[in-house]
Scaffold this active site. Structure first.
Site, PDB file in Angstrom:
ATOM      1  N   LYS A 105       9.395   7.690  14.910  1.00  0.00           N
ATOM      2  CA  LYS A 105       8.438   8.799  14.852  1.00  0.00           C
ATOM      3  C   LYS A 105       8.732   9.880  15.900  1.00  0.00           C
ATOM      4  O   LYS A 105       7.943  10.099  16.831  1.00  0.00           O
ATOM      5  CB  LYS A 105       7.014   8.264  15.027  1.00  0.00           C
ATOM      6  CG  LYS A 105       6.609   7.305  13.912  1.00  0.00           C
ATOM      7  CD  LYS A 105       5.186   6.823  14.047  1.00  0.00           C
ATOM      8  CE  LYS A 105       4.839   5.885  12.903  1.00  0.00           C
ATOM      9  NZ  LYS A 105       3.456   5.364  12.993  1.00  0.00           N
ATOM     10  N   ASP A 144       4.261   6.953   1.619  1.00  0.00           N
ATOM     11  CA  ASP A 144       3.438   6.077   2.445  1.00  0.00           C
ATOM     12  C   ASP A 144       2.011   6.600   2.386  1.00  0.00           C
ATOM     13  O   ASP A 144       1.686   7.619   2.990  1.00  0.00           O
ATOM     14  CB  ASP A 144       3.957   6.076   3.882  1.00  0.00           C
ATOM     15  CG  ASP A 144       3.078   5.250   4.813  1.00  0.00           C
ATOM     16  OD1 ASP A 144       2.317   4.408   4.305  1.00  0.00           O
ATOM     17  OD2 ASP A 144       3.149   5.454   6.031  1.00  0.00           O
ATOM     18  N   ASP A 165       0.814  -1.217   0.000  1.00  0.00           N
ATOM     19  CA  ASP A 165       0.000   0.000   0.000  1.00  0.00           C
ATOM     20  C   ASP A 165       0.847   1.267   0.000  1.00  0.00           C
ATOM     21  O   ASP A 165       0.383   2.330   0.400  1.00  0.00           O
ATOM     22  CB  ASP A 165      -0.954   0.011   1.196  1.00  0.00           C
ATOM     23  CG  ASP A 165      -0.254  -0.250   2.522  1.00  0.00           C
ATOM     24  OD1 ASP A 165       0.925   0.120   2.641  1.00  0.00           O
ATOM     25  OD2 ASP A 165      -0.878  -0.817   3.430  1.00  0.00           O
TER      26      ASP A 165
END
Length: 341
Positions: free
Chosen positions: A158, A218, A107
């Site tokens: 992150k 992404d 994806d």
């Protein structure tokens, strides 16, 4: 060469776009995102593929079948419970066997040269090699800190801005040596970034981080999905867009002017805004607006138009008197610069 596609995602954040479809089946220019990944793999020699699926697995399996119509051999491993990124790949251990293999998300959107990653992994005899991508806003991704030899020394998951020490983000594309997967427990949730990579560094294993040229995105939110579609239409993401779509002409070269023209360029903040100001200023002079701004007079022909590929205007003036044309072009540029302040 073998590849494992991680295709179990539900895509909850993308629900406004995907509805109840599995995330890899969300269309990008008329084809499921995973189809673009399969095409990329096939074009680069990864023709033996296994898809790790879970959410609405039958949708993916019914569409792709055994992969024959896409020019690959495609099999599936279905997760009964969510196993995480590394756990889902470990569930494919009977597929990858004793070969180094590629891992890629079904994806994401990219046009990387994946063979480069495989070649460097084999040359360096690494435990795992990670495709890295430069991102000026890396807060949503895991970061990798590498040395001059591309050896990864630290991962930061992150981070907030205060903890950002690199612009190299982990794309979730890996080349993996099978021995590494022995560290991943069977039938248990386990993550590459949060669990396996820190363990490899702790054990002193060789982890490579290879920055790859090209496009990567992404596609996790409606905003990133929209951006990716625009990038594909404008050619920044190089994929086969199919017959239903045409690429935007925004990047087509500008038409050349006659050799007799005097041409000047005027950089600006906003091409459209500056053209609007000039259009208003030259309206009383009888300018024609069917092709940029044209002023046709007995002594000269002036054409002002935005450049396609940079934020600037081009001012072209043709006249039998070259010095007069040059003087007029300079005056027009000065007018444009005055509006551009």
């Amino acid at each position: 060469m073998k590849a494992v596609i991680m295709a179990g995602g539900e895509g909850r954040r993308l629900r406004a776009v995907s509805g109840d479809r599995p995330k890899p089946m969300v269309e990008l220019l008329g084809r499921p995102m995973m189809e673009h990944i399969v095409n990329l793999l096939r074009a680069q020699g990864f023709t033996d593929i296994c898809a790790a699926v879970k959410y609405r697995a039958e949708d993916i399996m019914d569409y792709f079948g055994n992969g024959e119509k896409f020019g690959v051999s495609l099999s599936y491993r279905v997760e009964k419970e969510a196993l995480g990124t590394a756990g889902g790949v470990k569930n494919c251990k009977d597929f990858y066997g004793n070969e180094d293999f590629l891992v890629i998300s079904g994806d994401a959107a990219c046009d990387f040269d994946l063979r480069e990653l495989m070649d460097k992994h084999r040359q360096e005899k690494a435990a795992i090699s990670i495709a890295l991508h430069k991102d000026p806003e890396p807060l949503s991704y895991g970061l990798a800190v590498t040395d001059e030899g591309s050896i990864v020394h630290a991962f930061i998951e992150k981070p907030k801005w205060q903890r950002v020490v690199s612009d190299l983000v982990n794309t979730g594309i890996y080349v993996v040596s099978p021995s590494v997967m022995e560290l991943v427990p069977d039938n248990q949730p386990y993550d590459f970034g949060k669990e396996l990579f820190p363990l490899l560094l702790e054990r002193g294993e060789k982890v490579l981080g290879i920055p790859l040229e090209g496009y990567w995105c992404d596609v996790g939110t409606p905003l990133s999905y929209y951006k990716c579609c625009v990038d594909a239409l404008q050619g920044r993401l190089k994929i086969n867009s199919g017959e239903k779509f045409t690429i935007s002409n925004a990047d087509e070269p500008d038409e050349p002017y006659e050799k007799s023209s005097v041409c000047l360029e005027c950089p600006c903040k906003s091409r459209a805004e500056l053209m609007g100001a000039l259009s208003e200023a030259l309206l009383s002079m009888g300018a024609d607006y069917s092709d940029g701004i044209r002023l046709v007079r007995p002594r000269f022909n002036m054409h002002i138009s935005p450049l396609s590929n940079s934020s600037a205007l081009r001012i072209a003036v043709s006249s039998e008197d070259t010095e007069y044309a040059k003087s007029l072009a300079i005056s027009a540029k000065e007018l444009a610069e005055a509006f551009n302040l």
